[in-house]
Design a protein around this motif. Structure first.
Motif, PDB file in Angstrom:
ATOM      1  N   ASP A  74      -5.552  -4.200   1.166  1.00 20.46           N
ATOM      2  CA  ASP A  74      -6.520  -3.306   0.531  1.00 20.46           C
ATOM      3  C   ASP A  74      -7.887  -3.942   0.309  1.00 20.46           C
ATOM      4  O   ASP A  74      -8.833  -3.253  -0.068  1.00 20.46           O
ATOM      5  CB  ASP A  74      -5.978  -2.814  -0.820  1.00 20.46           C
ATOM      6  N   THR A 108       0.192  -1.465   8.974  1.00 19.94           N
ATOM      7  CA  THR A 108       0.603  -0.153   8.444  1.00 19.94           C
ATOM      8  C   THR A 108       1.888  -0.278   7.644  1.00 19.94           C
ATOM      9  O   THR A 108       2.027   0.299   6.553  1.00 19.94           O
ATOM     10  CB  THR A 108       0.796   0.846   9.597  1.00 19.94           C
ATOM     11  N   LEU A 109       2.839  -1.030   8.184  1.00 23.10           N
ATOM     12  CA  LEU A 109       4.124  -1.219   7.502  1.00 23.10           C
ATOM     13  C   LEU A 109       3.929  -1.835   6.122  1.00 23.10           C
ATOM     14  O   LEU A 109       4.445  -1.332   5.118  1.00 23.10           O
ATOM     15  CB  LEU A 109       5.024  -2.110   8.356  1.00 23.10           C
ATOM     16  N   HIS A 111       1.130  -2.068   4.346  1.00 23.12           N
ATOM     17  CA  HIS A 111       0.291  -1.215   3.498  1.00 23.12           C
ATOM     18  C   HIS A 111       1.134  -0.097   2.868  1.00 23.12           C
ATOM     19  O   HIS A 111       0.998   0.200   1.673  1.00 23.12           O
ATOM     20  CB  HIS A 111      -0.847  -0.623   4.326  1.00 23.12           C
ATOM     21  N   ARG A 112       1.987   0.518   3.661  1.00 18.81           N
ATOM     22  CA  ARG A 112       2.837   1.595   3.127  1.00 18.81           C
ATOM     23  C   ARG A 112       3.809   1.069   2.089  1.00 18.81           C
ATOM     24  O   ARG A 112       4.065   1.733   1.082  1.00 18.81           O
ATOM     25  CB  ARG A 112       3.596   2.266   4.277  1.00 18.81           C
ATOM     26  N   ARG A 113       4.375  -0.121   2.350  1.00 16.15           N
ATOM     27  CA  ARG A 113       5.274  -0.718   1.348  1.00 16.15           C
ATOM     28  C   ARG A 113       4.528  -0.928   0.032  1.00 16.15           C
ATOM     29  O   ARG A 113       5.069  -0.710  -1.053  1.00 16.15           O
ATOM     30  CB  ARG A 113       5.807  -2.053   1.865  1.00 16.15           C
ATOM     31  N   GLN A 115       1.992   0.794  -1.118  1.00 17.98           N
ATOM     32  CA  GLN A 115       1.799   2.071  -1.789  1.00 17.98           C
ATOM     33  C   GLN A 115       3.083   2.545  -2.457  1.00 17.98           C
ATOM     34  O   GLN A 115       3.062   3.109  -3.560  1.00 17.98           O
ATOM     35  CB  GLN A 115       1.326   3.115  -0.761  1.00 17.98           C
ATOM     36  N   VAL A 116       4.205   2.342  -1.778  1.00 13.32           N
ATOM     37  CA  VAL A 116       5.503   2.741  -2.358  1.00 13.32           C
ATOM     38  C   VAL A 116       5.771   1.965  -3.638  1.00 13.32           C
ATOM     39  O   VAL A 116       6.200   2.526  -4.657  1.00 13.32           O
ATOM     40  CB  VAL A 116       6.636   2.505  -1.341  1.00 13.32           C
TER      41      VAL A 116
END
Length: 441
Positions: A74, A108-109, A111-113, A115-116
């Motif tokens: 981020d 992406t992987l 970053h999504r983790r 956010q979760v």
């Protein structure tokens, strides 16, 4: 959280060596330096972190290692781009680059983790204070966890996720290899036998072996070459063979030009300059020059390359070969794209935007290179000093084969990867393939 560089000189040296290693070296050689780095998100030029640099240059192994060490996806640079945005932009610019696609998948992987995990933290913080969440502990409350980078939490789960991604990539690579072998086999069958409408087959002439193809290509270039002064036909044969054998960057130029009847190469083998053949000329940036001060020149109007090839031996042989590669490169770009040596077709706004953006980034990288006290390679420096942006594009494109021909394949590629990495990648993806696809031999 990312921090600004305010550490000791020793730490600054570590950071500089990591940046240099990320651009040109292998990850294995620099893992000890990574262990010495206190903040993996430390900022460098234009507020970029190591992750920004790794993403921008498509270094899958570096990106994977940095993410595993908790690099924050981020963190934004001075253009307000985080690692995910940068990875997406790189894939848009280089859609056929497999390494950049892998980098995007990794970022992406993670970053999504992240956010979760943040959503889970927010959900956990809204529950009763008596309820203990899976990530809470008596020593660390939810507020303190939320204030820290989510990548710290991701590291615990990252190893298994990366292994899953690697397995998927390996499976994809295996599938692509099978497909490639199938297509190759089919093409070989179609080449060897041509089935007629009546079901009868006619055996086609097999393609020439590599040695024969090389000889035919060089002979074709010699037929397009005129020795205006002196007797340099064997010198030119040696130069063409050297470009054909040296590297795929120079070979694709010869393979394309040898099949184009418009090609004309004029040589003065008794002089180091082209003054007797081309007294005056105008460069792409509009400046006027005397031919006696130039070893080579590509005249787009007459589609002719002029070369001074005197004393073609030793180190000078290398200089003449590089000059020939430079001029032939410009001519090949003009003939294949029909756009005055620019590496994109007329009216192709999107491709022109890509190249102009690449040149602007090359200018920025060059300025950073100079600030570090490093000297730019001469052909790159000449290109960036041209007076118009379009002229910079043409000369920078021609600098790629010049550097390869002068320094050799290994050292030349390393120089280009250091000083104009984005431009080199764009050249590889969009110029070489176009030349080979358009070659008639």
């Amino acid at each position: 959280m990312a921090s600004y560089i305010s550490t000791s000189s020793a730490e600054e040296i570590v950071e500089e060596r990591l940046i240099s290693g990320l651009l040109t070296g292998s990850l294995l050689q620099h893992k000890k330096l990574l262990e010495m780095l206190k903040d993996v998100d430390v900022r460098h030029a234009r507020q970029r972190t190591l992750l920004h640099v790794g993403v921008g240059h498509g270094k899958t192994d570096w990106v994977e290692e940095l993410l595993a060490r908790g690099a924050d996806t981020d963190v934004t640079d001075d253009s307000q781009q985080n690692a995910l945005c940068s990875a997406e932009e790189m894939v848009r610019q280089f859609p056929d680059d497999i390494e950049r696609s892998k980098v995007l998948n990794l970022v992406t992987l993670v970053h999504r983790r992240g956010q979760v995990i943040l959503r889970r933290l927010e959900a956990s913080s809204s529950r009763s204070a008596d309820h203990v969440t899976p990530v809470a502990s008596p020593e660390c409350d939810i507020a303190s966890l939320k204030s820290s980078s989510p990548q710290v939490l991701i590291v615990r789960q990252l190893s298994s996720s990366l292994e899953e991604l690697k397995a998927e990539v390996c499976a994809l690579d295996s599938g692509l290899r099978c497909l490639e072998e199938g297509v190759k086999s089919t093409l070989e069958d179609m080449t060897s036998v041509n089935f007629g409408l009546g079901g009868e087959s006619a055996v086609r002439t097999p393609p020439p072996d590599p040695a024969t193809a090389r000889l035919e290509c060089v002979d074709a270039m010699l037929r397009r070459t005129t020795i205006v002064h002196g007797n340099g036909i064997e010198v030119m044969r040696r130069l063409y063979e050297r470009l054909y054998d040296g590297d795929e960057y120079t070979a694709c130029i010869i393979k394309f030009l040898c099949g184009d009847d418009r090609v004309k190469v004029m040589v003065d083998s008794d002089s180091c300059n082209i003054g007797r053949m081309k007294e005056k000329f105008v460069r792409l940036d509009g400046t006027h020059w005397n031919g006696s001060g130039w070893r080579t020149f590509c005249d787009f109007k007459s589609e002719t390359v002029y070369l001074g090839a005197n004393d073609c031996s030793g180190d000078n042989d290398t200089v003449v070969c590089a000059n020939l590669a430079w001029a032939l490169s410009q001519l090949s770009l003009k003939l294949v794209f029909d756009n005055e040596g620019k590496p994109y077709s007329k009216g192709d706004v999107e491709r022109e935007r890509e190249w102009m953006l690449s040149v602007m980034r090359a200018l920025e990288d060059a300025e950073e290179w100079r600030k570090r006290g490093e000297e730019l390679e001469r052909s790159i420096d000449l290109a960036l000093n041209m007076k118009t942006l379009k002229a910079k594009v043409c000369w920078l494109a021609a600098a790629v084969p010049w550097i390869i021909a002068y320094y050799g394949s290994t050292e030349g590629r390393a120089i280009l990867q250091q000083q104009v990495p984005l431009f080199l990648s764009l050249y590889s993806n969009n110029v070489m393939g176009k030349l080979l696809a358009s070659a008639k031999r």
